[in-house]
Design an enzyme around this catalytic site. Sequence first.
Site, mmCIF file in Angstrom:
data_model
loop_
_atom_site.group_PDB
_atom_site.id
_atom_site.type_symbol
_atom_site.label_atom_id
_atom_site.label_comp_id
_atom_site.label_asym_id
_atom_site.label_seq_id
_atom_site.Cartn_x
_atom_site.Cartn_y
_atom_site.Cartn_z
ATOM 1 C CD GLU A 270 -3.051 -0.973 0.168
ATOM 2 O OE1 GLU A 270 -3.053 0.035 -0.562
ATOM 3 O OE2 GLU A 270 -3.900 -1.873 0.065
ATOM 4 N NE ARG A 274 -4.097 2.470 -0.994
ATOM 5 C CZ ARG A 274 -5.387 2.566 -0.676
ATOM 6 N NH1 ARG A 274 -5.865 3.686 -0.201
ATOM 7 N NH2 ARG A 274 -6.189 1.532 -0.822
ATOM 8 C CG ASP A 403 -5.892 -7.141 -8.092
ATOM 9 O OD1 ASP A 403 -4.824 -7.321 -7.478
ATOM 10 O OD2 ASP A 403 -6.850 -6.491 -7.620
ATOM 11 C CD GLU A 537 -11.358 -1.735 -8.585
ATOM 12 O OE1 GLU A 537 -10.418 -1.469 -7.795
ATOM 13 O OE2 GLU A 537 -12.569 -1.548 -8.298
ATOM 14 C CB THR A 623 -2.105 -1.009 -9.365
ATOM 15 O OG1 THR A 623 -3.316 -1.768 -9.326
ATOM 16 C CG2 THR A 623 -1.581 -0.805 -7.949
#
Length: 645
Positions: A270, A274, A403, A537, A623
């Site tokens: 994360e 991010r 994913d 998404e 992502t």
Amino acid sequence: MTTPALLPLSGRRIPTLSPGASSFPHHRATLRLSEKFILLLILSAFITLCFGAFFFLPDNSKHKRFDFGLEDVLIPHIETEKEARHGSRQVIHGVGAHDEHRHREEEESLRDKIRADHERVLQEAKEKLRKSKEELKAEIQTAKAKVSEDLKKKDGPKPLPPVPMPKLVGVNDGDPGDPDTKEKRDKIREMMKHAWDSYRQYGWGHNELKPLAKKGHSTNIFGNSQLTGRVYFCLCTLFMLSLKNEQKDGLILLHFSFLFLQNAEVSVFEVNIRFIGGLLAAYYLSGQEVFKLKAVQLAEKLLPAFNTPTGIPWAMVNLKSGVGRNWGWASGGSSILAEFGTLHMEFVHLTYLTGNPAYYQKVMHIRKLLAKMDRPNGLYPNYLNPRTGRWGQHHTSVGGLGDSFYEYLLKAWLMSDKTDAEARKTYDDAIEAIERHLIRKSNGGLTFIGEWKNGHLERKMGHLTCFAGGMFALGADGSPDDKAGHYLQLGAEIAHTCHESYDRTVLKLGPEAFKFDSGLEAVAVRQNEKYYILRPEVIETYWYMWRFTHDPKYRQWGWEAVQAIDKHCRVSGGFSGVKDVYSSNPTYDDVQQSFFLAETLKYLYLLFSSDELLPLENWVFNTEAHPLPVLHLGNITLPGSESQR
């Protein structure tokens, strides 16, 4: 912040005799036998206490690390307070109820102190933000000067080497031209401003916002840290939407938010996608060095997570101690495919910007390790043990847990200016296995991607999996055997299925997961799968499909989502998720997710902008939707890598 697993069992000090301070008379040349015996008793008691203190003093790290010159041996410590109390009774039988009560009081006192320290620092940051712009600018300039001075010191961080800025194309307004489209884009911009202003007013200094309660909110996705995350996630969105005042707010918080990075356990995944991804994107979009310096400062703190027997990183790492561990629920202490497989983009840019080969070498080691492993049916299981290098539970998913691993294989190739042939080959092989074993068509003609669990296909698709439609379209060009048209069509079919999952609800917002079984198609069955938490998404796939086809239905579907979000999720304090998309009177979950600003609204804004804004030939989105420029490496060799053709 972490609290020590055990506190000292006693506050008593051990009395010692200093040299020349003996209580025995100096004029005596000899000692009687009884005095010798007493002295020996005192010495033996002193030695025993010293050894006892050495072995039973507490260690506040999650693991104790010993270096025997061969490899690191990790010794896990007691995990919970209950185990700590139980363990202390087993090891030290003399601790009574009174001592245990005092021990608990000391632990609680330390926790209170940590909480008070956090609140104090947070209050200091808020007080700074109440100052005038002139005062804040002066403080920022002082902080910048101090950083520059620290960089010049020999014992400080080394200055980053000068590197050429990649060619930046499409950093512009992206005006769509058409008045109707521009009006819709302005609406999305207004929604972003409402979301940010609400966070600025009610949640400043926290990761998330509770828009109904109108207060800050922090989730556990970052481990146990209280990192001020939202500003990092949203900065590049603020730059893209030209919200200049909001950019200044973000810059101000950025300068003070690293106060929280002292002793925090964070999620490596994360923080990378991010924080570091957001800082790198902000650096490239703005050219301001502070973002690059902050990204590198934080990335260095993640490197100890790779100190495992296999080089597969731990899921979490303490930014101060460097001690790592994995999630307790992850298949026997395994690391997660989508976490350790979603580092390549950011780490390659870090090596490019710093000249430090460690980042590039870490991610390439992971790739080479996976290439040597057997894969059941050609599929990558979601769990890999970092100690043994063996797969965990045989569960394969293109949604949660798996994913972004596949996404980053493709994007590693794109970001290398399509020179990383190894990444492209690995992606193509993985997608071929996914098509063979996971992709099916329902009785009603909807194409979906299921999940493989221990040899069985579960006919369920998650909202997270809907990103794959955009991925297939993005990877169509360059597909083997002239399959570009096939994968573009596959992307369109996935986009259609995911739109159906929205269209078959009362609110016209998609559920978290939906089934294709027992006569039900693209519909959630369980109550805990009927919620919508502002996820991006489906919108992401609409945008990619628009860019590659310019089919107007994708903008139409995107506008339907905008209207539904604004109608059902907007509240006075921001935007909230809803708990049941099939109810005409849904309950709010009272959380404005950070990815709503960083991804959902950003993809919607791009969907209604011209293709000249961040063209895909020059930018690759990580992502978390942070745009990073393509590195044209034809004439450049990354430190630690072989020459790339």
